[in-house]
Motif scaffolding. Structure first.
Motif, PDB file in Angstrom:
ATOM      1  N   GLU A  66      23.098  21.518  -1.363  1.00 39.78           N
ATOM      2  CA  GLU A  66      24.520  22.218  -1.568  1.00 39.78           C
ATOM      3  C   GLU A  66      24.783  23.044  -0.264  1.00 39.78           C
ATOM      4  OE1 GLU A  66      23.882  23.880  -5.533  1.00 39.78           O
ATOM      5  OE2 GLU A  66      26.286  23.786  -5.682  1.00 39.78           O
ATOM      6  N   ALA A  67      23.855  23.840  -0.066  1.00 41.71           N
ATOM      7  CA  ALA A  67      23.963  24.571   1.205  1.00 41.71           C
ATOM      8  C   ALA A  67      24.292  23.711   2.517  1.00 41.71           C
ATOM      9  CB  ALA A  67      22.628  25.465   1.616  1.00 41.71           C
ATOM     10  N   PHE A  68      23.699  22.535   2.722  1.00 41.12           N
ATOM     11  CA  PHE A  68      24.122  21.809   3.675  1.00 41.12           C
ATOM     12  C   PHE A  68      25.566  21.125   3.349  1.00 41.12           C
ATOM     13  CE2 PHE A  68      19.574  21.166   4.851  1.00 41.12           C
ATOM     14  CZ  PHE A  68      19.523  20.989   6.305  1.00 41.12           C
ATOM     15  N   ASP A  69      25.646  20.705   2.142  1.00 39.61           N
ATOM     16  CA  ASP A  69      27.096  19.868   1.998  1.00 39.61           C
ATOM     17  C   ASP A  69      28.337  20.871   2.103  1.00 39.61           C
ATOM     18  OD1 ASP A  69      25.480  17.791   1.499  1.00 39.61           O
ATOM     19  OD2 ASP A  69      25.582  18.074  -0.759  1.00 39.61           O
ATOM     20  N   LYS A  70      27.875  22.225   1.631  1.00 38.03           N
ATOM     21  CA  LYS A  70      29.167  23.086   1.642  1.00 38.03           C
ATOM     22  C   LYS A  70      29.336  23.759   2.960  1.00 38.03           C
ATOM     23  CE  LYS A  70      28.830  24.822  -3.006  1.00 38.03           C
ATOM     24  NZ  LYS A  70      28.386  25.973  -4.005  1.00 38.03           N
ATOM     25  N   SER A  71      28.483  23.874   3.971  1.00 33.93           N
ATOM     26  CA  SER A  71      28.537  24.320   5.359  1.00 33.93           C
ATOM     27  C   SER A  71      29.156  22.968   6.081  1.00 33.93           C
ATOM     28  CB  SER A  71      26.962  24.384   6.002  1.00 33.93           C
ATOM     29  OG  SER A  71      26.164  25.408   5.298  1.00 33.93           O
ATOM     30  N   ALA A  72      28.698  21.904   5.663  1.00 32.97           N
ATOM     31  CA  ALA A  72      29.426  20.595   6.154  1.00 32.97           C
ATOM     32  C   ALA A  72      30.914  20.556   6.104  1.00 32.97           C
ATOM     33  CB  ALA A  72      28.775  19.455   6.119  1.00 32.97           C
ATOM     34  N   LYS A  73      31.210  20.959   4.816  1.00 26.84           N
ATOM     35  CA  LYS A  73      32.637  20.939   4.281  1.00 26.84           C
ATOM     36  C   LYS A  73      33.439  22.131   5.102  1.00 26.84           C
ATOM     37  CE  LYS A  73      35.582  20.818   0.345  1.00 26.84           C
ATOM     38  NZ  LYS A  73      35.683  21.331  -1.132  1.00 26.84           N
ATOM     39  N   LEU A  77      33.370  18.324   7.604  1.00 28.03           N
ATOM     40  CA  LEU A  77      32.715  17.074   7.692  1.00 28.03           C
ATOM     41  C   LEU A  77      32.755  16.426   6.180  1.00 28.03           C
ATOM     42  CD1 LEU A  77      29.550  17.955   9.793  1.00 28.03           C
ATOM     43  CD2 LEU A  77      31.564  16.631  10.652  1.00 28.03           C
ATOM     44  N   PRO A  78      32.771  15.048   6.139  1.00 32.68           N
ATOM     45  CA  PRO A  78      32.956  14.511   4.785  1.00 32.68           C
ATOM     46  C   PRO A  78      31.650  14.743   3.884  1.00 32.68           C
ATOM     47  CG  PRO A  78      32.524  12.787   6.377  1.00 32.68           C
ATOM     48  CD  PRO A  78      32.806  14.112   7.179  1.00 32.68           C
ATOM     49  N   TYR A  79      31.627  14.359   2.684  1.00 36.25           N
ATOM     50  CA  TYR A  79      30.519  14.484   1.706  1.00 36.25           C
ATOM     51  C   TYR A  79      29.788  13.164   1.719  1.00 36.25           C
ATOM     52  CZ  TYR A  79      28.114  15.123  -2.649  1.00 36.25           C
ATOM     53  OH  TYR A  79      27.119  15.081  -3.454  1.00 36.25           O
ATOM     54  N   PRO A  80      28.590  13.294   1.438  1.00 33.21           N
ATOM     55  CA  PRO A  80      27.725  14.493   1.732  1.00 33.21           C
ATOM     56  C   PRO A  80      27.441  14.617   3.100  1.00 33.21           C
ATOM     57  CG  PRO A  80      26.438  12.527   1.092  1.00 33.21           C
ATOM     58  CD  PRO A  80      27.809  11.956   1.380  1.00 33.21           C
ATOM     59  N   GLY A  81      27.564  15.992   3.366  1.00 32.68           N
ATOM     60  CA  GLY A  81      27.527  16.658   4.672  1.00 32.68           C
ATOM     61  C   GLY A  81      26.240  16.826   5.350  1.00 32.68           C
ATOM     62  N   GLY A  82      25.123  16.590   4.423  1.00 32.55           N
ATOM     63  CA  GLY A  82      23.704  16.992   4.947  1.00 32.55           C
ATOM     64  C   GLY A  82      23.233  15.980   5.925  1.00 32.55           C
ATOM     65  N   SER A 118      23.699  31.124  -1.464  1.00 34.64           N
ATOM     66  CA  SER A 118      25.150  31.260  -1.509  1.00 34.64           C
ATOM     67  C   SER A 118      25.442  32.531  -0.312  1.00 34.64           C
ATOM     68  CB  SER A 118      25.587  31.666  -2.940  1.00 34.64           C
ATOM     69  OG  SER A 118      24.986  33.210  -3.171  1.00 34.64           O
ATOM     70  N   GLY A 119      24.900  33.000   0.037  1.00 33.23           N
ATOM     71  CA  GLY A 119      25.081  34.326   0.964  1.00 33.23           C
ATOM     72  C   GLY A 119      25.111  33.439   2.309  1.00 33.23           C
ATOM     73  N   LEU A 120      24.252  32.554   2.578  1.00 27.90           N
ATOM     74  CA  LEU A 120      24.503  31.687   4.142  1.00 27.90           C
ATOM     75  C   LEU A 120      25.896  31.076   4.100  1.00 27.90           C
ATOM     76  CD1 LEU A 120      23.041  30.548   6.486  1.00 27.90           C
ATOM     77  CD2 LEU A 120      22.426  28.696   4.909  1.00 27.90           C
ATOM     78  N   LYS A 121      26.300  30.445   2.913  1.00 31.14           N
ATOM     79  CA  LYS A 121      27.513  29.809   3.071  1.00 31.14           C
ATOM     80  C   LYS A 121      28.631  30.869   3.260  1.00 31.14           C
ATOM     81  CE  LYS A 121      29.340  29.194  -0.975  1.00 31.14           C
ATOM     82  NZ  LYS A 121      29.158  29.065  -2.274  1.00 31.14           N
ATOM     83  N   THR A 122      28.671  31.971   2.667  1.00 29.81           N
ATOM     84  CA  THR A 122      29.807  33.095   3.023  1.00 29.81           C
ATOM     85  C   THR A 122      29.488  33.439   4.406  1.00 29.81           C
ATOM     86  OG1 THR A 122      29.012  33.886   0.598  1.00 29.81           O
ATOM     87  CG2 THR A 122      30.584  35.192   1.972  1.00 29.81           C
ATOM     88  N   TYR A 181      32.493  33.311   7.195  1.00 33.04           N
ATOM     89  CA  TYR A 181      33.340  34.576   8.268  1.00 33.04           C
ATOM     90  C   TYR A 181      32.991  34.250   9.556  1.00 33.04           C
ATOM     91  CZ  TYR A 181      34.309  36.760   4.022  1.00 33.04           C
ATOM     92  OH  TYR A 181      34.993  37.192   2.914  1.00 33.04           O
ATOM     93  N   PHE A 182      31.868  33.635   9.851  1.00 33.84           N
ATOM     94  CA  PHE A 182      31.664  33.258  11.202  1.00 33.84           C
ATOM     95  C   PHE A 182      32.680  32.388  11.898  1.00 33.84           C
ATOM     96  CE2 PHE A 182      29.614  29.845  13.857  1.00 33.84           C
ATOM     97  CZ  PHE A 182      29.228  30.453  15.111  1.00 33.84           C
ATOM     98  N   LEU A 183      33.118  31.236  11.033  1.00 30.37           N
ATOM     99  CA  LEU A 183      33.966  30.312  11.557  1.00 30.37           C
ATOM    100  C   LEU A 183      35.256  30.836  11.622  1.00 30.37           C
ATOM    101  CD1 LEU A 183      32.884  27.046   9.751  1.00 30.37           C
ATOM    102  CD2 LEU A 183      32.395  27.751  12.214  1.00 30.37           C
TER     103      LEU A 183
END
Ligand code: KG4
Ligand code: ZN
Length: 306
Positions: free
Chosen positions: A123-130, A134-139, A169-173, A177-179
């Motif tokens: 999920e961390a890969f896929d949500k970061s890709a989103k 990037l399309p699903y699955p982004g890993g 989940s913190g990584l995704k957040t 913010y970074f982007l």
């Protein structure tokens, strides 16, 4: 993924897939000894199709049924082929829905030592890709772009979680913010449209480095905990499993870490990392040897969680 479409696709494909598997393996339905099937966890609609098919086949052929836990099967994928780990071994199981460190003492004796308290690594890969558009699955796409990037260019924080558990989940957040901040670093700060253009340009210009940095952090989170588990248990047979174990960054880093730590590292072939039927079959094989069969009643039906 649209659950309704996924279950319809299962209905359309299950008979042709079974026919093709029998054809390729040159095995007749009556030659098989038992029918293993995934009972849980997963998308309930898709699971139901497989469960009902397996149960119907079991009744029609008068063959025993063996219900399989999808995550146990990912671990057991390491027992396919000739290069197999000896028991006990540790397995880092990383998929779209789970992230676990499992101690495997025998084919049917698995203990979860740690797991994610929020998102899974996939999920961390896929949500970061989103977030990167990037399309699903982004890993697999992050893996692809990361190959040409600098993994040290951008620093994402490492979560502080006790013991052998994980948190993503913190990584995704922090990526979000970074982007966002990247989009704001221009002289038209108040103009949202302009800032979106700048953000898009920043992402396009740095895609490989961003992907490599995200992948680097996810891999380091996984390997730090795996190393801790190996140190605490004294077990040096180390496996990985699940869709994320196809990630080239993880495969390379765990191989290097294993060399420095003196581990025996086992990595399934690519086709046994992501979801596959062979891992269900090998888990069924060991349950068959142990005489662990499943009744036809509702206890072995499809379940979203197990
Ligand atoms: O085990 P799996 O095929 O299905 C589940 O049981 O969830 O895992 C799917 C997950 C997805 O999140 C996908 O993005 C991730 O595995 N994945 C990868 C790679 N290949 C698949 N993540 C990173 N790098 C890859 N090469
Ligand atoms: Zn899976």
């Amino acid at each position: 993924m649209v659950p309704e479409l996924a279950s319809r696709a299962h209905m359309q494909n299950i008979v042709p897939v079974v026919d093709e598997a029998l054809k390729q393996s040159a095995v007749k339905l009556n030659d098989i000894d038992a029918i293993a099937y995934t009972s849980a966890p997963g998308l309930i609609g898709s699971l139901l199709v497989g469960v009902q098919f397996a149960k119907s086949l079991s009744l029609a052929l008068d063959k025993p049924l063996i219900a399989i836990h999808h995550m146990q099967a990912h671990v057991m994928a390491n027992l396919i082929g000739d290069n197999r780990p000896e028991f006990p071994f540790l397995c880092l199981t990383v998929s779209g829905g789970h992230t676990q460190i499992v101690q495997c003492n025998g084919p049917n004796d698995l203990v979860i030592l740690g797991e994610t308290i929020d998102d899974a690594a996939g999920e961390a890969f896929d949500k970061s890709a989103k977030l990167l558009g990037l399309p699903y699955p982004g890993g697999p796409l992050i893996d692809k772009y990361a190959a040409d990037g600098d993994p040290e260019k951008f620093k994402f924080p490492e979560p502080k979680v006790e013991g052998l558990d994980f948190s993503f989940s913190g990584l995704k957040t922090s990526i979000l913010y970074f982007l966002r901040n990247a989009g704001k670093s221009n002289s038209f700060k108040e103009d949202i449209q302009v800032s979106e253009v700048v953000q898009k340009k920043f992402m396009d210009d740095n895609l490989s480095d961003i992907c490599a940095s995200i992948q680097n952090r996810i891999v380091s989170i996984l390997l730090n905990k795996l190393q801790k588990a190996a140190d605490e248990t004294g077990i040096g047979n180390i496996c990985i499993a699940g869709g994320v174990s196809a990630n080239r960054g993880l495969r390379k880093s765990i191989t290097e870490l294993g060399r420095t730590k003196g581990w025996k590292v086992f990595i399934p072939a690519f086709e046994y990392c992501t979801d596959n039927a062979a891992m269900i079959a090998i888990t069924g094989y060991y349950k068959y040897l142990a005489g662990e069969f499943s009744p036809l009643d509702s206890a072995t039906s499809a379940r979203a969680t197990w």
